[in-house]
Design a protein around this motif. Structure first.
Motif, short mmCIF file in Angstrom:
data_model
loop_
_atom_site.label_atom_id
_atom_site.label_comp_id
_atom_site.label_asym_id
_atom_site.label_seq_id
_atom_site.Cartn_x
_atom_site.Cartn_y
_atom_site.Cartn_z
N GLN A 20 0.85 -1.20 0.00
CA GLN A 20 0.00 0.00 0.00
C GLN A 20 0.88 1.25 0.00
O GLN A 20 1.97 1.26 0.56
CB GLN A 20 -0.87 -0.04 1.26
N THR A 21 0.41 2.30 -0.64
CA THR A 21 1.07 3.61 -0.59
C THR A 21 0.25 4.53 0.28
O THR A 21 -0.97 4.61 0.11
CB THR A 21 1.21 4.19 -2.01
N VAL A 22 0.90 5.20 1.22
CA VAL A 22 0.21 6.16 2.08
C VAL A 22 0.83 7.54 1.92
O VAL A 22 2.03 7.68 1.68
CB VAL A 22 0.23 5.74 3.57
N LYS A 23 -0.02 8.54 2.06
CA LYS A 23 0.42 9.93 2.00
C LYS A 23 -0.07 10.62 3.27
O LYS A 23 -1.27 10.78 3.47
CB LYS A 23 -0.15 10.61 0.76
N PRO A 24 0.85 11.00 4.14
CA PRO A 24 0.45 11.66 5.38
C PRO A 24 -0.27 12.98 5.09
O PRO A 24 0.06 13.67 4.14
CB PRO A 24 1.77 11.95 6.09
N TYR A 25 -1.27 13.30 5.92
CA TYR A 25 -1.90 14.61 5.76
C TYR A 25 -1.15 15.66 6.57
O TYR A 25 -1.34 16.86 6.39
CB TYR A 25 -3.39 14.59 6.08
N TYR A 26 -0.25 15.21 7.46
CA TYR A 26 0.66 16.12 8.16
C TYR A 26 2.00 15.40 8.28
O TYR A 26 2.05 14.21 8.57
CB TYR A 26 0.16 16.48 9.55
N GLU A 27 3.06 16.16 8.07
CA GLU A 27 4.39 15.58 8.19
C GLU A 27 5.40 16.68 8.46
O GLU A 27 5.34 17.77 7.90
CB GLU A 27 4.75 14.86 6.88
N ASP A 28 6.32 16.40 9.36
CA ASP A 28 7.48 17.27 9.58
C ASP A 28 8.69 16.36 9.75
O ASP A 28 8.61 15.17 9.45
CB ASP A 28 7.28 18.23 10.76
N GLY A 29 9.78 16.87 10.21
CA GLY A 29 10.98 16.07 10.34
C GLY A 29 10.93 15.05 11.46
O GLY A 29 11.77 14.15 11.53
N ILE A 30 9.94 15.15 12.32
CA ILE A 30 9.86 14.28 13.50
C ILE A 30 8.76 13.23 13.40
O ILE A 30 8.94 12.10 13.81
CB ILE A 30 9.65 15.13 14.77
N GLU A 31 7.61 13.61 12.86
CA GLU A 31 6.49 12.67 12.82
C GLU A 31 5.67 12.85 11.55
O GLU A 31 5.81 13.83 10.83
CB GLU A 31 5.58 12.83 14.03
N MET A 32 4.82 11.86 11.31
CA MET A 32 3.84 11.97 10.25
C MET A 32 2.51 11.50 10.82
O MET A 32 2.47 10.70 11.77
CB MET A 32 4.22 11.17 9.02
N ILE A 33 1.43 12.01 10.27
CA ILE A 33 0.09 11.63 10.71
C ILE A 33 -0.68 11.15 9.49
O ILE A 33 -0.76 11.87 8.48
CB ILE A 33 -0.65 12.79 11.39
N ILE A 34 -1.20 9.93 9.59
CA ILE A 34 -2.03 9.39 8.52
C ILE A 34 -3.41 9.07 9.10
O ILE A 34 -3.58 8.93 10.31
CB ILE A 34 -1.40 8.12 7.90
N THR A 35 -4.38 8.96 8.22
CA THR A 35 -5.73 8.60 8.64
C THR A 35 -5.72 7.15 9.11
O THR A 35 -5.16 6.28 8.43
CB THR A 35 -6.71 8.77 7.47
N GLY A 36 -6.33 6.91 10.24
CA GLY A 36 -6.37 5.56 10.79
C GLY A 36 -7.42 4.70 10.13
O GLY A 36 -8.16 5.15 9.24
N SER A 37 -7.52 3.47 10.56
CA SER A 37 -8.46 2.52 9.96
C SER A 37 -9.89 2.75 10.42
O SER A 37 -10.82 2.25 9.81
CB SER A 37 -8.03 1.09 10.27
N GLN A 38 -10.08 3.50 11.49
CA GLN A 38 -11.41 3.80 11.99
C GLN A 38 -11.70 5.29 11.83
O GLN A 38 -10.80 6.12 11.98
CB GLN A 38 -11.52 3.43 13.47
N MET A 39 -12.94 5.61 11.53
CA MET A 39 -13.31 7.01 11.33
C MET A 39 -13.01 7.82 12.59
O MET A 39 -13.29 7.39 13.70
CB MET A 39 -14.79 7.12 10.99
N GLY A 40 -12.38 8.96 12.39
CA GLY A 40 -12.09 9.85 13.50
C GLY A 40 -10.83 9.49 14.28
O GLY A 40 -10.54 10.09 15.31
N VAL A 41 -10.09 8.50 13.81
CA VAL A 41 -8.87 8.08 14.49
C VAL A 41 -7.68 8.33 13.58
O VAL A 41 -7.65 7.86 12.44
CB VAL A 41 -8.92 6.58 14.87
N ASP A 42 -6.71 9.08 14.05
CA ASP A 42 -5.49 9.35 13.30
C ASP A 42 -4.36 8.50 13.85
O ASP A 42 -4.36 8.13 15.02
CB ASP A 42 -5.10 10.83 13.40
N HIS A 43 -3.40 8.23 13.00
CA HIS A 43 -2.24 7.41 13.39
C HIS A 43 -1.01 8.30 13.36
O HIS A 43 -0.55 8.71 12.29
CB HIS A 43 -2.13 6.25 12.41
N HIS A 44 -0.49 8.65 14.54
CA HIS A 44 0.72 9.47 14.67
C HIS A 44 1.92 8.53 14.71
O HIS A 44 1.98 7.63 15.55
CB HIS A 44 0.68 10.28 15.97
#
Length: 63
Positions: A20-44
């Motif tokens: 799978q290819t994922v594209k974070p909706y937020y990213e900096d040099g320390i972390e990235m945040i992607i949408t989680g598998s459940q609605m309303g849950v983000d994966h930091h």
């Protein structure tokens, strides 16, 4: 940054599957945040952590 990452190891509980290819909706040099598998849950994900190393390979960066 607009980098995509390739999932290299599945983690079904977080909605990640090998190939799978994922594209974070937020990213900096320390972390990235992607949408989680459940609605309303983000994966930091910390980019210097073992989880990142075990599950992701850097793909392309958009300019």
């Amino acid at each position: 940054m607009n980098t995509t990452y390739k999932v290299i190891a599945s983690d079904p509980s977080n909605g990640l599957f090998t190939g799978q290819t994922v594209k974070p909706y937020y990213e900096d040099g320390i972390e990235m945040i992607i949408t989680g598998s459940q609605m309303g849950v983000d994966h930091h994900i910390m980019k210097n952590g073992q989880y990142f190393k075990d599950h992701f390979a850097e793909g392309e960066t958009e300019k």
